[in-house]
Structures are given as structure tokens and as C-alpha cells.
Design an enzyme around this catalytic site. Sequence first.
Site, PDB file in Angstrom:
ATOM      1  N   LYS A 171       2.840  -3.624   5.594  1.00  0.00           N
ATOM      2  CA  LYS A 171       2.978  -3.336   4.160  1.00  0.00           C
ATOM      3  C   LYS A 171       4.437  -3.048   3.785  1.00  0.00           C
ATOM      4  O   LYS A 171       4.869  -3.368   2.672  1.00  0.00           O
ATOM      5  CB  LYS A 171       2.064  -2.189   3.756  1.00  0.00           C
ATOM      6  CG  LYS A 171       0.569  -2.533   3.824  1.00  0.00           C
ATOM      7  CD  LYS A 171       0.232  -3.815   3.088  1.00  0.00           C
ATOM      8  CE  LYS A 171      -1.233  -3.966   2.739  1.00  0.00           C
ATOM      9  NZ  LYS A 171      -1.531  -5.298   2.164  1.00  0.00           N
ATOM     10  N   SER A 177       0.865  -1.191   0.000  1.00  0.00           N
ATOM     11  CA  SER A 177       0.000   0.000   0.000  1.00  0.00           C
ATOM     12  C   SER A 177       0.891   1.227   0.000  1.00  0.00           C
ATOM     13  O   SER A 177       2.032   1.172   0.486  1.00  0.00           O
ATOM     14  CB  SER A 177      -0.834  -0.031   1.291  1.00  0.00           C
ATOM     15  OG  SER A 177      -1.318   1.259   1.584  1.00  0.00           O
ATOM     16  N   TYR A 209      -0.669  -1.720  10.172  1.00  0.00           N
ATOM     17  CA  TYR A 209      -0.879  -1.951   8.729  1.00  0.00           C
ATOM     18  C   TYR A 209       0.327  -1.456   7.927  1.00  0.00           C
ATOM     19  O   TYR A 209       0.830  -2.141   7.036  1.00  0.00           O
ATOM     20  CB  TYR A 209      -2.159  -1.211   8.330  1.00  0.00           C
ATOM     21  CG  TYR A 209      -2.566  -1.313   6.892  1.00  0.00           C
ATOM     22  CD1 TYR A 209      -3.228  -2.450   6.420  1.00  0.00           C
ATOM     23  CD2 TYR A 209      -2.332  -0.278   6.000  1.00  0.00           C
ATOM     24  CE1 TYR A 209      -3.636  -2.533   5.091  1.00  0.00           C
ATOM     25  CE2 TYR A 209      -2.742  -0.353   4.678  1.00  0.00           C
ATOM     26  CZ  TYR A 209      -3.391  -1.484   4.229  1.00  0.00           C
ATOM     27  OH  TYR A 209      -3.795  -1.564   2.919  1.00  0.00           O
TER      28      TYR A 209
HETATM   29  N1  LIG Z   1      -8.655  -0.925  -1.631  1.00  0.00           N
HETATM   30  C1  LIG Z   1      -7.589  -0.126  -1.661  1.00  0.00           C
HETATM   31  O1  LIG Z   1      -7.643   1.021  -2.114  1.00  0.00           O
HETATM   32  C2  LIG Z   1      -6.278  -0.620  -1.110  1.00  0.00           C
HETATM   33  C3  LIG Z   1      -5.240   0.302  -0.932  1.00  0.00           C
HETATM   34  C4  LIG Z   1      -3.991  -0.153  -0.512  1.00  0.00           C
HETATM   35  C5  LIG Z   1      -3.809  -1.512  -0.286  1.00  0.00           C
HETATM   36  N2  LIG Z   1      -4.846  -2.399  -0.435  1.00  0.00           N
HETATM   37  C6  LIG Z   1      -4.592  -3.818  -0.183  1.00  0.00           C
HETATM   38  O2  LIG Z   1      -5.203  -4.612  -1.189  1.00  0.00           O
HETATM   39  C7  LIG Z   1      -5.650  -5.834  -0.614  1.00  0.00           C
HETATM   40  C8  LIG Z   1      -7.133  -6.050  -0.904  1.00  0.00           C
HETATM   41  O3  LIG Z   1      -7.890  -5.045  -0.294  1.00  0.00           O
HETATM   42  P1  LIG Z   1      -9.453  -4.833  -0.539  1.00  0.00           P
HETATM   43  O4  LIG Z   1      -9.665  -3.391  -0.520  1.00  0.00           O
HETATM   44  O5  LIG Z   1      -9.901  -5.652  -1.699  1.00  0.00           O
HETATM   45  O6  LIG Z   1     -10.038  -5.463   0.842  1.00  0.00           O
HETATM   46  P2  LIG Z   1     -11.377  -6.298   1.169  1.00  0.00           P
HETATM   47  O7  LIG Z   1     -11.630  -6.118   2.621  1.00  0.00           O
HETATM   48  O8  LIG Z   1     -12.466  -5.945   0.207  1.00  0.00           O
HETATM   49  O9  LIG Z   1     -10.945  -7.822   0.877  1.00  0.00           O
HETATM   50  C9  LIG Z   1     -10.007  -8.506   1.659  1.00  0.00           C
HETATM   51  C10 LIG Z   1     -10.372  -9.976   1.684  1.00  0.00           C
HETATM   52  O10 LIG Z   1      -9.365 -10.693   2.432  1.00  0.00           O
HETATM   53  C11 LIG Z   1     -10.012 -11.726   3.155  1.00  0.00           C
HETATM   54  N3  LIG Z   1      -9.186 -12.160   4.292  1.00  0.00           N
HETATM   55  C12 LIG Z   1      -8.931 -11.458   5.436  1.00  0.00           C
HETATM   56  N4  LIG Z   1      -8.175 -12.198   6.268  1.00  0.00           N
HETATM   57  C13 LIG Z   1      -7.931 -13.380   5.635  1.00  0.00           C
HETATM   58  C14 LIG Z   1      -7.185 -14.547   5.990  1.00  0.00           C
HETATM   59  N5  LIG Z   1      -6.548 -14.622   7.171  1.00  0.00           N
HETATM   60  N6  LIG Z   1      -7.142 -15.572   5.108  1.00  0.00           N
HETATM   61  C15 LIG Z   1      -7.769 -15.498   3.898  1.00  0.00           C
HETATM   62  N7  LIG Z   1      -8.504 -14.417   3.526  1.00  0.00           N
HETATM   63  C16 LIG Z   1      -8.571 -13.371   4.376  1.00  0.00           C
HETATM   64  C17 LIG Z   1     -11.326 -11.100   3.613  1.00  0.00           C
HETATM   65  O11 LIG Z   1     -12.303 -12.081   3.949  1.00  0.00           O
HETATM   66  C18 LIG Z   1     -11.721 -10.254   2.385  1.00  0.00           C
HETATM   67  O12 LIG Z   1     -12.613 -10.953   1.530  1.00  0.00           O
HETATM   68  C19 LIG Z   1      -5.300  -5.768   0.879  1.00  0.00           C
HETATM   69  O13 LIG Z   1      -4.069  -6.394   1.111  1.00  0.00           O
HETATM   70  C20 LIG Z   1      -5.194  -4.289   1.133  1.00  0.00           C
HETATM   71  O14 LIG Z   1      -4.379  -4.003   2.234  1.00  0.00           O
HETATM   72  C21 LIG Z   1      -6.081  -1.975  -0.844  1.00  0.00           C
END
Ligand SMILES: NC(=O)c1ccc[n+]([C@@H]2O[C@H](COP(=O)([O-])OP(=O)(O)OC[C@H]3O[C@@H](n4cnc5c(N)ncnc54)[C@H](O)[C@@H]3O)[C@@H](O)[C@H]2O)c1
Length: 302
Positions: free
Chosen positions: A168, A152, A164
Amino acid sequence: MGNFLAGKVVAVTGAGRGIGRAVALAAAAEGARVVVNDYGVSIEGAEPTSEIAEAVVKEIEAAGGDAIAVADDISTMAGGQRVVDTALETYGRIDGVVCVAGILRERMLFNMSEEEWDPVLATHLKGTFTVFRAASAIMRRQGSGTLIGFTSGNHQGSVSQANYSAAKGGIISLVRSAALGLHKYGVTANAVAPVARTRMSANVPMELKEIGEPEDVAALVVYLLSERAREERITGQVYTIAGPKIAVWAQPRELRSGYAEGAWTPERIADFLPGTVGVDPMPLLAQVEEMARAARSAKKAP
Ligand SMILES: NC(=O)c1ccc[n+]([C@@H]2O[C@H](COP(=O)([O-])OP(=O)(O)OC[C@H]3O[C@@H](n4cnc5c(N)ncnc54)[C@H](O)[C@@H]3O)[C@@H](O)[C@H]2O)c1
């Protein structure tokens, strides 16, 4: 259906929702057979359910693709191993792993508990290790493979999510270590720092100026998993994708240096350092100061 990933077997963690789901759907649409892993938890990591992963498998099958669900927790060694074993047992190989799973437990550092620190590090950082560990042992033997971690922009630091941010930052170092350690076996490792509309980004305290959809991120991941990226020898990189924007992050390197005549002492350093080696200002600190100024002037306004 495209054929960008024809013949490949790809495992995606956190593939039940948000970005992971979009990656699983896009990989399947480009011809990959997909292991859909999701523990099916709340944004804080509670109340697991297997329905989330199974629903995405049904979506892929309905579109004519091939997928299998694994509802295990990838923060355990057994969970990471099961993701990779399922690919081998079901499809006979593993060509790519994409570690997207993540949770949030926001708290200022001075109030953060062990229960807020440990699960966040376990899900993001250890959860990338468990899957990379299991997959890399197979990829080393087969002489090919692609590892993708999710980081991130917050790896630069975060006001209220030190857990977090630390996870990251760790993922970037893990990815770079995998790129170095597996280079001679033909295995690549890269990280993606996405910005996309999901339930997680809806919980970010700061307003995001540049943001896109999970499908934008999926397109980059499919490219990184493909032979086209492998032919370019892309490894050890961190890419951001935010809607129409795509960017590569710099490699960490020393910025300026200086040498002592004889040993350094605190006093010599105090005389030498300012104005020579100096500092490299934090862009996010300037942003935090600007926000504090704006909040002060809003308070003063009648
Ligand atoms: N959305 C953004 O703008 C953004 C920005 C920076 C980083 N990220 C990163 O991208 C990734 C996806 O984020 P997102 O926004 O789609 O989140 P989200 O919450 O929509 O999806 C995350 C998924 O991970 C699953 N999960 C959590 N713990 C788990 C485990 N122990 N084992 C298996 N599955 C597990 C959850 O059930 C969920 O379905 C994450 O790593 C997040 O930190 C997202």
C-alpha cells in the site's frame, strides 16, 4: 441514472465484490461504459472463478447500463493489458482505470513466508502497475485520462500485515510518480484509502472506529474520474473516505533539518540529533503501546 461520467469508458479491477463492485455500479449509473475485472478469488487469492465478474455485468445491464467482464489475473502483465485492450476493442477508448483488486495474507513479519509476501505484493502493487502501464500508454497519446490506485491507512505501518502495508505504501509512490510523469500529457493520478464494510475489513485485526459502506467510496471515485475533478487539477493526492468523513493525507516532506560544520561522524550525530532534528513519533506506535497496556491490566484484573 446520472451523467457525471457520460461518454467515458472506465475499467475497474476487483470489481466483482466489495468496493470495486460498488465503483463499477456507480460509474455505470453515472453514464460510463465499464470493464468489470475480477479474478474471482478467495480473500487469500485462491480458487479463481469468472462468475464473480459476470454477475456484476448482469447487474449493470439489468439497471440499463453497459459493461463487459474480464476475469483475468491483473498481477500478470497480460492480465493488465487485457483489461485495457478489452476497453479499446469493445468501446474504442479508455478514460479511467481504477485498481481496486486486493488480497490478504496476514502473518507476523518474523513468521512470514515468501508465499505470503509475493502474492500480496503482486496483486496490490504490481497489479496496479500492470493496469497503469497499459492505460497510460493510451492516455498519453490521447492527452487525457485518470488513474486511480487503492491504498490503505495501513500504509503507515501494520503490526501483522507487513506485506500489505508495504504494497500500500508502494501504491502511493507509484500514484505520485504517475502524477508527475504524466502531468504534461493531461493525465491525473490519485489514490484512495477507503474504510468500508466488506469481507476484507471484516478481517482487520483492530476495531475500526470510523467505517462506512462501499457506496460511500464509490461516490469519491466517480468524482475523481469526472471532469469536475479534472477541472480542479486534482492529481498526486491520497484521500480517505470512511462513511461521512472525507480527508486528504499530507504530502511527505522533511520535518526538521540541521547542518554539520565539516563532515558528520557517528559521535557528532549522537551529540546533535536528539533534541534538535529528533524524531517524529508514530501515531500507530502510541496506539500499539496503549493496546499492550490495556491487555496487561486486563490480565492483572481478577
Ligand atoms: N474494505 C476496507 O475497509 C479497506 C480498507 C483499506 C483498503 N482497502 C482496499 O480496497 C480494495 C478493495 O477492498 P475490498 O474490501 O472491497 O475487498 P474484497 O475482498 O471485497 O474485494 C477484492 C476483490 O479483488 C479481487 N481480486 C483479488 N485478486 C485479484 C487479481 N489478481 N486480479 C483481479 N481481481 C482480483 C477479488 O476476487 C475480490 O472480488 C483493496 O485494494 C483493499 O486493500 C479496503
